[in-house]
Write an enzyme that holds these catalytic residues in place. Structure first.
Site, PDB file in Angstrom:
ATOM      1  N   SER A 142       0.846  -1.193   0.000  1.00  0.00           N
ATOM      2  CA  SER A 142       0.000   0.000   0.000  1.00  0.00           C
ATOM      3  C   SER A 142       0.882   1.245   0.000  1.00  0.00           C
ATOM      4  CB  SER A 142      -0.886   0.001   1.249  1.00  0.00           C
ATOM      5  OG  SER A 142      -1.537   1.235   1.376  1.00  0.00           O
ATOM      6  N   TYR A 200      -0.075  -0.597  10.629  1.00  0.00           N
ATOM      7  CA  TYR A 200      -0.405  -0.931   9.233  1.00  0.00           C
ATOM      8  C   TYR A 200       0.638  -0.309   8.303  1.00  0.00           C
ATOM      9  CZ  TYR A 200      -3.206  -1.446   4.956  1.00  0.00           C
ATOM     10  OH  TYR A 200      -3.643  -1.785   3.694  1.00  0.00           O
TER      11      TYR A 200
HETATM   12  N1  LIG Z   1      -8.913  -1.571   0.485  1.00  0.00           N
HETATM   13  C1  LIG Z   1      -7.929  -0.700   0.299  1.00  0.00           C
HETATM   14  O1  LIG Z   1      -8.144   0.520   0.179  1.00  0.00           O
HETATM   15  C2  LIG Z   1      -6.506  -1.180   0.235  1.00  0.00           C
HETATM   16  C3  LIG Z   1      -5.520  -0.252  -0.115  1.00  0.00           C
HETATM   17  C4  LIG Z   1      -4.199  -0.666  -0.183  1.00  0.00           C
HETATM   18  C5  LIG Z   1      -3.881  -1.984   0.082  1.00  0.00           C
HETATM   19  N2  LIG Z   1      -4.863  -2.870   0.431  1.00  0.00           N
HETATM   20  C6  LIG Z   1      -4.476  -4.253   0.696  1.00  0.00           C
HETATM   21  O2  LIG Z   1      -5.230  -5.107  -0.134  1.00  0.00           O
HETATM   22  C7  LIG Z   1      -5.358  -6.389   0.488  1.00  0.00           C
HETATM   23  C8  LIG Z   1      -6.799  -6.828   0.462  1.00  0.00           C
HETATM   24  O3  LIG Z   1      -7.542  -5.922   1.253  1.00  0.00           O
HETATM   25  P1  LIG Z   1      -9.107  -5.675   1.084  1.00  0.00           P
HETATM   26  O4  LIG Z   1      -9.279  -4.220   1.013  1.00  0.00           O
HETATM   27  O5  LIG Z   1      -9.665  -6.538   0.037  1.00  0.00           O
HETATM   28  O6  LIG Z   1      -9.601  -6.127   2.534  1.00  0.00           O
HETATM   29  P2  LIG Z   1     -10.799  -7.058   3.006  1.00  0.00           P
HETATM   30  O7  LIG Z   1     -11.994  -6.860   2.175  1.00  0.00           O
HETATM   31  O8  LIG Z   1     -10.872  -6.843   4.480  1.00  0.00           O
HETATM   32  O9  LIG Z   1     -10.238  -8.516   2.703  1.00  0.00           O
HETATM   33  C9  LIG Z   1      -9.125  -8.986   3.390  1.00  0.00           C
HETATM   34  C10 LIG Z   1      -8.999 -10.471   3.114  1.00  0.00           C
HETATM   35  O10 LIG Z   1      -7.831 -10.953   3.801  1.00  0.00           O
HETATM   36  C11 LIG Z   1      -8.230 -12.061   4.595  1.00  0.00           C
HETATM   37  N3  LIG Z   1      -7.333 -12.226   5.740  1.00  0.00           N
HETATM   38  C12 LIG Z   1      -7.069 -11.374   6.743  1.00  0.00           C
HETATM   39  N4  LIG Z   1      -6.184 -11.932   7.591  1.00  0.00           N
HETATM   40  C13 LIG Z   1      -5.887 -13.162   7.103  1.00  0.00           C
HETATM   41  C14 LIG Z   1      -5.052 -14.215   7.517  1.00  0.00           C
HETATM   42  N5  LIG Z   1      -4.325 -14.156   8.631  1.00  0.00           N
HETATM   43  N6  LIG Z   1      -4.992 -15.325   6.750  1.00  0.00           N
HETATM   44  C15 LIG Z   1      -5.719 -15.434   5.617  1.00  0.00           C
HETATM   45  N7  LIG Z   1      -6.548 -14.481   5.181  1.00  0.00           N
HETATM   46  C16 LIG Z   1      -6.626 -13.357   5.926  1.00  0.00           C
HETATM   47  C17 LIG Z   1      -9.661 -11.772   5.006  1.00  0.00           C
HETATM   48  O11 LIG Z   1     -10.286 -12.958   5.454  1.00  0.00           O
HETATM   49  P3  LIG Z   1     -11.561 -12.937   6.452  1.00  0.00           P
HETATM   50  O12 LIG Z   1     -12.781 -12.699   5.616  1.00  0.00           O
HETATM   51  O13 LIG Z   1     -11.501 -14.294   7.059  1.00  0.00           O
HETATM   52  O14 LIG Z   1     -11.324 -11.832   7.444  1.00  0.00           O
HETATM   53  C18 LIG Z   1     -10.192 -11.277   3.656  1.00  0.00           C
HETATM   54  O15 LIG Z   1     -10.437 -12.357   2.811  1.00  0.00           O
HETATM   55  C19 LIG Z   1      -4.765  -6.234   1.890  1.00  0.00           C
HETATM   56  O16 LIG Z   1      -3.450  -6.716   1.906  1.00  0.00           O
HETATM   57  C20 LIG Z   1      -4.780  -4.734   2.098  1.00  0.00           C
HETATM   58  O17 LIG Z   1      -3.811  -4.305   3.030  1.00  0.00           O
HETATM   59  C21 LIG Z   1      -6.170  -2.507   0.501  1.00  0.00           C
END
Ligand SMILES: NC(=O)c1ccc[n+]([C@@H]2O[C@H](COP(=O)([O-])OP(=O)(O)OC[C@H]3O[C@@H](n4cnc5c(N)ncnc54)[C@H](OP(=O)(O)O)[C@@H]3O)[C@@H](O)[C@H]2O)c1
Length: 303
Positions: A142, A200
């Site tokens: 990120s 984070y």
């Molecule tokens: N959304 C944004 O604006 C943004 C921006 C920059 C980077 N990111 C990155 O993009 C990635 C995806 O994020 P997202 O926005 O899609 O978030 P999200 O909707 O909260 O999804 C996160 C996913 O990761 C899984 N997860 C969390 N901890 C885990 C673990 N220990 N083992 C296996 N799975 C795990 C969650 O599973 P559960 O359903 O079981 O909780 C869920 O499937 C992350 O790495 C995040 O840091 C997101």
């Protein structure tokens, strides 16, 4: 022409950006002649993973792989499953699973680092050896990491971005951060009080640094490419579906770009968003200031 079948793993793919990535691989695969890439939908929770596969219409080439990326035991079990069911064959690994701390506590900071940094490191240690020649790994990072580093001390910036940084030294940086967090000594260490989402931010800065080290270590072995990718600010559960954020589908495009672009057009170990190479320390002062202001409101909503 029939193209080679690939085995693809996306971690944390039961929802959010990871789910959209799986959807896009599925679309790509069904548009190719006689090709059914095998897509492993990683989910730490079996039920949530099964529900996600159901939402996709139970395609025959999408399989659930239970994987809690913060647990060594779970990673070993998943590695063995890939060895047994898929001949130990892997072509693409998307380290997408990630969390944001929901409170400003040391426990939340530790679990954030356990998933976002140590978890990716462990998954890569176990699964990169299974990657085939020309395999690709995406560590989903990120710009929160690069913007955070911009306001950290010069000394920390130097250490995170050193071209000779080793994994052991990076582990020490992360351990020192957690110790300083616990003893309320972060400012003294060079992490300013205004740094939003401290754990984070450090987890993603460390992941961007880890990607550079991994590229150095693994690329010569099997011509493997490893990239850190920011999906952009997307409305997902991670940020309580923040207003004004882009779609998770667009975030997935940022990841897919790094899979579909020829490697000679990319820098191995580099950090990208929407196909654009970014620096490890953000160099846009106005963007960082705007981000700090915006984060104050976001922290209130998330924590
Ligand atoms: N959304 C944004 O604006 C943004 C921006 C920059 C980077 N990111 C990155 O993009 C990635 C995806 O994020 P997202 O926005 O899609 O978030 P999200 O909707 O909260 O999804 C996160 C996913 O990761 C899984 N997860 C969390 N901890 C885990 C673990 N220990 N083992 C296996 N799975 C795990 C969650 O599973 P559960 O359903 O079981 O909780 C869920 O499937 C992350 O790495 C995040 O840091 C997101």
């Amino acid at each position: 022409m029939t193209e080679q079948k690939r085995v693809i793993l996306v971690t944390g793919a039961n929802k959010g950006i990871g789910f959209e990535v799986v959807k896009k691989f599925l679309q790509e695969s069904s548009s190719k002649t006689n090709n059914n890439d095998v897509i492993l939908l990683g989910s730490r929770n079996i039920k949530r993973g099964e529900d996600a596969i159901q939402q996709l219409g139970c395609p025959s080439n999408v399989h659930l792989l239970q994987l809690d990326t913060s647990s060594k035991e779970s990673i070993i079990l998943a590695t063995n499953e890939i060895k047994q069911k898929y001949n130990g064959h892997l072509d693409i690994l998307i380290n997408n699973a990630g969390i944001v701390p929901r409170e400003d506590s040391i426990e939340a900071a530790k679990s954030t680092l356990a998933t976002n940094y140590y978890g990716v490191k462990m998954v890569n240690e176990h699964l990169i050896p299974l990657l085939h020649e020309n395999g690709r790994v995406i560590n989903v990072a990120s710009t929160v990491g690069s913007m955070g580093l911009y306001i950290c001390s010069k000394e920390l910036q130097k250490r995170y971005t050193s071209s000779t940084l080793t994994i052991e030294e990076l582990d020490h940086l992360v351990e020192d951060f957690l110790s300083a967090f616990e003893s309320h000594n972060l400012e003294h260490m060079g992490y300013p009080s205004e740094l939003p989402f401290k754990a984070y931010s450090v987890s993603k800065a460390a992941l961007i640094a880890l990607t550079r080290i991994e590229a150095r270590e693994y690329s010569h072995k099997k011509n493997i490419s490893i990239y850190a990718v920011c999906p952009g600010f997307c409305a997902t559960d991670l940020n309580n579906n923040a207003a004004g954020a882009r779609s998770a589908s667009l975030g997935a495009d940022s990841i897919l770009y790094m899979i579909n672009t020829p490697t000679n057009e990319l820098e191995n170990g580099g950090f990208y968003r929407d196909g654009e190479k970014l620096s490890q320390i953000c160099d846009d002062d106005a963007a960082v200031r705007a981000y700090i202001e915006h984060s104050k409101k976001l922290v209130e909503k998330i924590q």
